[in-house]
Design a protein around this motif. Structure first.
Motif, mmCIF file in Angstrom:
data_model
loop_
_atom_site.group_PDB
_atom_site.id
_atom_site.type_symbol
_atom_site.label_atom_id
_atom_site.label_comp_id
_atom_site.label_asym_id
_atom_site.label_seq_id
_atom_site.Cartn_x
_atom_site.Cartn_y
_atom_site.Cartn_z
ATOM 1 N N LYS A 180 1.871 -1.591 -4.136
ATOM 2 C CA LYS A 180 0.882 -2.667 -4.090
ATOM 3 C C LYS A 180 0.314 -2.813 -2.683
ATOM 4 O O LYS A 180 -0.900 -2.960 -2.498
ATOM 5 C CB LYS A 180 1.499 -3.986 -4.561
ATOM 6 N N LEU B 176 -5.474 -11.898 -1.082
ATOM 7 C CA LEU B 176 -5.003 -10.799 -1.934
ATOM 8 C C LEU B 176 -3.488 -10.650 -1.848
ATOM 9 O O LEU B 176 -2.813 -10.450 -2.867
ATOM 10 C CB LEU B 176 -5.678 -9.494 -1.519
ATOM 11 N N THR C 43 -3.585 -1.648 -1.853
ATOM 12 C CA THR C 43 -4.439 -2.743 -1.390
ATOM 13 C C THR C 43 -4.941 -2.486 0.015
ATOM 14 O O THR C 43 -6.116 -2.728 0.333
ATOM 15 C CB THR C 43 -3.675 -4.077 -1.438
#
Length: 371
Positions: A89, A284, A93
């Motif tokens: 992740k 985020l 990202t």
């Protein structure tokens, strides 16, 4: 730039910056002033500096660029990859923010704020492509981010820039404007010139930094390398930057003093860029459940930029007196105070949105190694 002291306790960010880093905007302004005075009172300085060049960059400036890049890349822990790379992740990202969203956002800002100033606009786009590998380590430490995650993301950005900077420059300066019906970069743009400058001014110090850490740790150990060696070479990154700024402003003095409002127009989109990209990274990270340390690392590595590389590319491709080079030089003057303020913002966000988070950088490297 200079190697920071041991990471701070939460809420004490500014006290942990070294004197050099804490007053960096002052040093940059002083270097600009010194350059302007040098250009005014030393006739013929421009042709003298340009008399010997490396990859299209005058030799003194090339030396300054290499000096300011090497200490930064010597700091990176190139071996600390497995634990961070396993966090998909974070990795995905970061790659999307750094290499898709942030450059595209800078492209949009450059065209929005500087539609009538193509040289400065091109310089800003080049800045957007130069992902942060320098002072992000300091901001990350001050905000209690994940130091190993920052080191790995910096290493990835370093290698990726060597491989992809030229192609991305060609896309954002030639291809995308053509698709959108906008003015493309000037005819002196060259994919190979950008690639060559990246290979020289990033590739050489990257290799030197990797070899220095590898053999330094092997010979004397990590504790000696990080606590004895790095603090000695760290300030040279700042010295190299200031030396380069003096020479650039000595050669661009007439342009700068004649158009002070243009400098302000370059600064405004940079300010918007830093704040928006940082907030996007924090949001985020929170939504993805990365935890405060890695969320902070994600935000700072996405919002910071490698102005050293941007300046080198702009000078090698467009010339030392170009507007593109000036856009890169204005960058550090805006970046430092804004990102110091964002350190405070990150620490505030930790208390509000991650109240149980434990900073991952509270220990020294030696203490971490003994866990």
């Amino acid at each position: 730039m200079s190697h920071p002291a041991q990471p701070p306790a939460t809420g004490q960010a500014p006290a942990r910056l070294s004197t050099l880093d804490r007053f960096l905007p002052v040093w940059i302004v002083a270097a600009m002033a010194a350059g302007l005075l040098l250009g005014r009172f030393v006739p013929g300085i421009a042709p003298t500096l340009d008399s010997v060049s490396v990859a299209g960059v005058s030799l003194p400036i090339a030396v300054g660029l290499l000096v300011m890049m090497y200490p930064v890349l010597a700091k990176v822990r190139y071996s600390e990859t497995r634990r961070v790379v396993a966090d998909r992740k974070l990795m995905i990202t970061s790659l999307v923010l750094n290499w898709v969203a942030a450059p595209a956002f800078m492209f949009a800002l450059a065209w929005t704020f500087l539609p009538d100033l193509p040289e400065y606009r091109t310089g800003l786009i080049i800045v957007g492509l130069a992902r942060c590998i320098a002072m992000v380590m300091i901001w990350n430490d001050l905000a209690c981010g994940d130091r190993e995650a920052a080191a790995v993301l910096v290493a990835i950005n370093s290698v990726f820039q060597v491989l992809a900077f030229g192609a991305l420059g060609w896309f954002y300066l030639q291809v995308l404007p053509g698709w959108l019906g906008l003015e493309t970069a000037s005819a002196d743009f060259s994919f190979w010139a950008i690639t060559l400058s990246v290979l020289i001014f990033l590739g050489i110090p990257l290799l030197a930094g990797f070899l220095t850490r590898t053999f330094g740790e092997r010979a004397r150990g990590r504790d000696w390398y990080e606590n004895r060696f790095l603090p000695k070479i760290g300030p040279w990154a700042l010295y190299g930057l200031l030396f380069t700024i003096v020479l650039l402003f000595a050669m661009q003095g007439d342009e700068i003093t004649s158009n002070p409002l243009d400098v302000a127009r370059i600064a405004l989109p940079l300010l918007v860029y830093f704040v928006v990209v940082f907030v996007a990274g924090m949001v985020l990270g929170k939504l993805l459940g990365l935890g405060y340390p890695r969320t902070t690392t994600l935000a700072f590595t996405a919002s910071g930029n490698n102005f050293e590389l941007a300046i080198a590319v702009a000078i090698a491709t467009y010339g030392v007196t170009s507007g593109q080079a000036l856009a890169g030089v204005v960058g550090p003057l805006i970046e430092v105070p804004v990102l110091v303020a964002l350190v405070y913002a990150a620490l505030w966000a930790q208390k509000k949105y991650w109240p149980t988070a434990t900073p991952t950088v509270a220990d020294t490297p030696a203490e971490k190694a003994n866990r």
